[in-house]
Design a protein around this motif. Sequence first.
Motif, PDB file in Angstrom:
ATOM      1  N   GLU A 159     -55.764 -43.383  44.385  1.00  0.00           N
ATOM      2  CA  GLU A 159     -55.383 -43.331  45.786  1.00  0.00           C
ATOM      3  C   GLU A 159     -55.725 -44.681  46.423  1.00  0.00           C
ATOM      4  O   GLU A 159     -56.582 -45.415  45.929  1.00  0.00           O
ATOM      5  CB  GLU A 159     -56.096 -42.199  46.529  1.00  0.00           C
ATOM      6  CG  GLU A 159     -57.590 -42.397  46.715  1.00  0.00           C
ATOM      7  CD  GLU A 159     -58.233 -41.294  47.541  1.00  0.00           C
ATOM      8  OE1 GLU A 159     -57.579 -40.275  47.798  1.00  0.00           O
ATOM      9  OE2 GLU A 159     -59.407 -41.462  47.924  1.00  0.00           O
ATOM     10  N   GLY A 180     -45.457 -44.560  44.072  1.00  0.00           N
ATOM     11  CA  GLY A 180     -46.728 -43.934  43.741  1.00  0.00           C
ATOM     12  C   GLY A 180     -47.088 -43.942  42.275  1.00  0.00           C
ATOM     13  O   GLY A 180     -48.069 -43.318  41.875  1.00  0.00           O
ATOM     14  N   ARG A 246     -50.499 -42.014  41.981  1.00  0.00           N
ATOM     15  CA  ARG A 246     -51.095 -41.660  43.257  1.00  0.00           C
ATOM     16  C   ARG A 246     -50.897 -40.162  43.485  1.00  0.00           C
ATOM     17  O   ARG A 246     -49.776 -39.675  43.549  1.00  0.00           O
ATOM     18  CB  ARG A 246     -50.462 -42.465  44.393  1.00  0.00           C
ATOM     19  CG  ARG A 246     -51.201 -42.311  45.715  1.00  0.00           C
ATOM     20  CD  ARG A 246     -50.714 -43.310  46.756  1.00  0.00           C
ATOM     21  NE  ARG A 246     -49.324 -43.077  47.129  1.00  0.00           N
ATOM     22  CZ  ARG A 246     -48.355 -43.968  47.021  1.00  0.00           C
ATOM     23  NH1 ARG A 246     -48.614 -45.169  46.526  1.00  0.00           N
ATOM     24  NH2 ARG A 246     -47.127 -43.681  47.385  1.00  0.00           N
TER      25      ARG A 246
END
Length: 289
Positions: A159, A180, A246
């Motif tokens: 993250e 991501g 992510r």
Amino acid sequence: MRIRKAVIPAAGLGTRMLPITKSMPKEMLPIVDKPVIHYVVEEAIRAGIDDILIITGKGKRAIEDYFDRSFELEYYLREKGKLEELKQVEEIGEMVDIYYVRQKKPLGLGDAILHAEKHVNREPFAVLLGDDIIVSEKPGIQQLIEVASRYSSPVIGVEEVPWELVSRYGVVSGSQIEDGLYDVNDLIEKPSPEEAPSNIAIIGRYVLPPEIFDILKKTPPGKGGELQLTDALRILANERKILAKRISGKRYDVGTKLGFIKANIELGLLRPELKGQIGTVIKELAKEV
């Protein structure tokens, strides 16, 4: 890539939560009415994992007791007609197949993972840290498993964090191959903001190949004199593709005091029977701050 087994390292000393962790494992700290590790085990189960190995250490017997059957308590609840509470207690003892092995010295996350080698038995496996709760529609570890299956690659959960906090995490650098999802070319354990190649931080979810064990055995101790999983992953990244995903959802680092408080408030607000009462308390406290 079929992931049947999960490893939950839970042998850390929990020094960020002292003094309560002097006598209670940080993984057993209560979030509303369940310990932290209960949420982690539930996440693994929701992702289809049916075999869990928990790495424990000295003073962690409460974890084993929690997931065991408690016949005296069950008898008491049955005799008192408390059937809803009885159902909750019985379900805990039947959640999934859970095994335990003890890490005798606190020598780091990499050393804890090494203790899982015999149990994993040359299969790819998931790792979920015992003090990270991820609340999401799709389980966080399942998101990684799906990527691992699609690309036949190890996957690290990440993250974005504020730059001033990167020194608390392992950090990755790499090229984004889709929204991501990153192709990792380097990993650094707890860099200073000046050293950090990015603010993409590793969080407590991984899908790893069995060859990580051979690499860990050859990896020298890193920061703090501990065997760092991040250092072993750095070596692995030179040998094969590693991806970083992510994770969608809300993560709570309940190994910190603020994270613990936030988790209790926000997860409490998700309970319909508590939401109104907690909201009232928050409004009252807001007047005093």
